[in-house]
Design an enzyme around this catalytic site. Structure first.
Site, PDB file in Angstrom:
ATOM      1  CG  ASN A  64     -12.382   4.048   0.663  1.00 53.58           C
ATOM      2  OD1 ASN A  64     -11.190   4.226   0.918  1.00 53.58           O
ATOM      3  ND2 ASN A  64     -12.799   3.506  -0.460  1.00 53.58           N
ATOM      4  CB  CYS A  91      11.282   8.821  -0.810  1.00 56.70           C
ATOM      5  SG  CYS A  91      11.197  10.561  -0.408  1.00 56.70           S
ATOM      6  CE  LYS A 122     -12.327  -5.832   9.312  1.00 59.68           C
ATOM      7  NZ  LYS A 122     -11.154  -5.993   8.434  1.00 59.68           N
ATOM      8  CG  ASN A 163      -5.372  -0.634   0.124  1.00 62.85           C
ATOM      9  OD1 ASN A 163      -5.339   0.492  -0.354  1.00 62.85           O
ATOM     10  ND2 ASN A 163      -6.133  -0.948   1.173  1.00 62.85           N
ATOM     11  CB  CYS A 195       7.969  14.337  -0.558  1.00 65.34           C
ATOM     12  SG  CYS A 195       9.423  13.536   0.156  1.00 65.34           S
ATOM     13  N   GLY A 236      -6.149  -6.923  11.061  1.00 62.78           N
ATOM     14  CA  GLY A 236      -5.299  -7.813  11.842  1.00 62.78           C
ATOM     15  C   GLY A 236      -4.228  -7.113  12.664  1.00 62.78           C
ATOM     16  CB  CYS A 281       7.473  10.660   1.754  1.00 55.99           C
ATOM     17  SG  CYS A 281       7.221  10.509  -0.025  1.00 55.99           S
ATOM     18  CB  CYS A 304      -6.830 -16.033  -1.198  1.00 55.98           C
ATOM     19  SG  CYS A 304      -7.268 -16.389   0.520  1.00 55.98           S
TER      20      CYS A 304
HETATM   21  P1  ATP Z   1      -8.620  -9.542   4.401  1.00 62.48           P
HETATM   22  O1  ATP Z   1      -8.779  -8.473   3.386  1.00 62.48           O
HETATM   23  O2  ATP Z   1      -7.437 -10.427   4.122  1.00 62.48           O
HETATM   24  O3  ATP Z   1      -9.864 -10.266   4.770  1.00 62.48           O
HETATM   25  P2  ATP Z   1      -8.510  -7.437   6.257  1.00 62.48           P
HETATM   26  O4  ATP Z   1      -9.367  -6.710   5.293  1.00 62.48           O
HETATM   27  O5  ATP Z   1      -8.933  -7.545   7.682  1.00 62.48           O
HETATM   28  O6  ATP Z   1      -8.191  -8.846   5.738  1.00 62.48           O
HETATM   29  P3  ATP Z   1      -5.996  -6.516   7.270  1.00 62.48           P
HETATM   30  O7  ATP Z   1      -4.673  -6.488   6.612  1.00 62.48           O
HETATM   31  O8  ATP Z   1      -6.173  -7.424   8.427  1.00 62.48           O
HETATM   32  O9  ATP Z   1      -7.054  -6.811   6.164  1.00 62.48           O
HETATM   33  O10 ATP Z   1      -6.357  -5.036   7.724  1.00 62.48           O
HETATM   34  C1  ATP Z   1      -6.335  -3.926   6.899  1.00 62.48           C
HETATM   35  C2  ATP Z   1      -7.506  -3.053   7.301  1.00 62.48           C
HETATM   36  O11 ATP Z   1      -7.398  -1.795   6.652  1.00 62.48           O
HETATM   37  C3  ATP Z   1      -8.837  -3.657   6.917  1.00 62.48           C
HETATM   38  O12 ATP Z   1      -9.684  -3.707   8.048  1.00 62.48           O
HETATM   39  C4  ATP Z   1      -9.358  -2.718   5.847  1.00 62.48           C
HETATM   40  O13 ATP Z   1     -10.761  -2.589   5.868  1.00 62.48           O
HETATM   41  C5  ATP Z   1      -8.683  -1.406   6.211  1.00 62.48           C
HETATM   42  N1  ATP Z   1      -8.559  -0.522   5.046  1.00 62.48           N
HETATM   43  C6  ATP Z   1      -7.896  -0.790   3.895  1.00 62.48           C
HETATM   44  N2  ATP Z   1      -8.021   0.227   3.028  1.00 62.48           N
HETATM   45  C7  ATP Z   1      -8.782   1.174   3.641  1.00 62.48           C
HETATM   46  C8  ATP Z   1      -9.282   2.452   3.238  1.00 62.48           C
HETATM   47  N3  ATP Z   1      -9.016   2.959   2.040  1.00 62.48           N
HETATM   48  N4  ATP Z   1     -10.040   3.157   4.119  1.00 62.48           N
HETATM   49  C9  ATP Z   1     -10.328   2.634   5.329  1.00 62.48           C
HETATM   50  N5  ATP Z   1      -9.883   1.442   5.759  1.00 62.48           N
HETATM   51  C10 ATP Z   1      -9.133   0.700   4.926  1.00 62.48           C
HETATM   52 ZN    ZN Z   2       9.144  11.459  -0.896  1.00 61.49          ZN
END
Ligand code: ATP
Ligand code: ZN
Length: 294
Positions: free
Chosen positions: A113, A194, A90, A149, A273, A46, A191, A215
């Site tokens: 990932n 920190c 994506k 995350n 750091c 997003g 960082c 959700c």
């Molecule tokens: P939702 O999970 O709510 O359906 P989303 O996955 O599109 O939404 P956003 O907050 O819109 O979440 O975007 C975060 C983006 O970061 C996502 O497209 C997700 O796939 C990507 N992402 C998260 N963790 C990783 C990771 N470890 N490696 C690569 N991409 C990541």
């Molecule tokens: Zn730090």
């Protein structure tokens, strides 16, 4: 009708002319430097997809985009992706659209990932200058974190500490009505480890971090605003204009945009750091730096 058509003629049809006007008006010194900039956008959800589109329309030189996910119908309450992208990764869908919008931008797409052992190494390697034997110099001007995350943010934090890479973090709260951006300069600012993120975020952003099994709500408005804040800060940082706040929050319920300084912590759990902080202090106390300040 006619008036619109006439005033449209006054404007050069070249999309860059409106960007070059920033220079004529004294906002930016040499806008064309944007062509020499490389930006990595980690996560093209997003916030990241919109940030990538903005940078593409601004004419950035090179864009590195990272994501492991596919486009789903559930993403249609955000900007950028369209129903025909469903099922595509994506990164592929974004690359295709961005390339059509501005073919001058070099786009590298990384479907991965970043938090796995392999992903960590591949992510770091993709940021490196190809001709640097030590493997420690970054080819990127700025990394933008647009993930949702904690683990992914920790990974970006670690890679950026290793490469002494300045980066910006972004987040939108789980209830979709608040967000923030943060500037992270290894050794100079806090960082990601920190200050516990929940403390940084206290009051405005308590629930930025994704919780398993919840959700999260999402609004294209908040995500678009945070993407705009992020790319505005990125442009200011890369083209040296205005002030780049260390932290800028957005509370949509109160129309409140708090800013703050976040100093690095001497007690940071991340040893690298602490090492970067010591290096930064040595730089600040070097004879050259002292002379420059006198
Ligand atoms: P939702 O999970 O709510 O359906 P989303 O996955 O599109 O939404 P956003 O907050 O819109 O979440 O975007 C975060 C983006 O970061 C996502 O497209 C997700 O796939 C990507 N992402 C998260 N963790 C990783 C990771 N470890 N490696 C690569 N991409 C990541
Ligand atoms: Zn730090």
């Amino acid at each position: 009708g006619k008036i619109a058509a006439m005033s449209a003629e006054v404007v050069d049809s070249n999309p860059y002319s409106r960007l070059m006007a920033l220079q004529r008006m004294g906002i930016v010194k040499d806008y064309e430097r944007i062509r020499d900039k490389t930006v990595a956008v980690v996560g093209v959800g997003g916030v990241g997809s919109v940030a990538a589109e903005m940078l593409t329309r601004c004419g950035v030189g090179r864009l590195l985009i990272y994501d492991y996910d596919k486009v789903e119908l559930a993403n249609m309450n955000r900007l950028f992706f369209r129903p025909e992208h469903c099922g595509m990764t994506k990164t592929d869908a974004a690359k295709k659209t961005l390339q059509e919008i501005n073919p001058d931008v070099e786009i590298e797409s990384y479907t991965m990932n970043i938090t796995t052992l392999q992903g960590f190494d591949a992510f770091k390697a993709s940021l490196l200058q190809p001709d640097d034997p030590a493997g420690a110099a970054s080819r990127v001007d700025l990394v933008l974190s647009c993930v949702d995350n904690y683990e992914a943010r920790i990974t970006i934090n670690q890679v950026c500490l290793e490469l002494q890479q300045t980066w910006m973090e972004s987040g939108v709260s789980e209830d979709a009505v608040a967000g923030h951006i943060q500037l992270l300069v290894p050794g100079e600012t806090a960082c990601f480890q920190c200050v516990p993120p929940l403390v940084v975020a206290s009051g405005i952003d308590e629930r930025t971090l994704k919780r398993e099994g919840v959700c999260a709500a999402s609004l294209p408005t908040t995500m678009g605003i945070v993407a705009g804040m992020l790319v505005q800060a990125a442009l200011k940082y890369m083209l040296d204009f205005g002030t780049v706040s260390k932290y800028l929050g957005y509370n949509s319920l109160k129309d409140f945009f708090p800013t703050m300084e976040i100093k690095p912590s001497a007690a940071c759990v991340n040893g690298l750091c602490r090492q970067r902080q010591a290096e930064d202090e040595a730089r600040r106390n070097s004879p050259e730096a002292l002379a420059a300040r006198a």
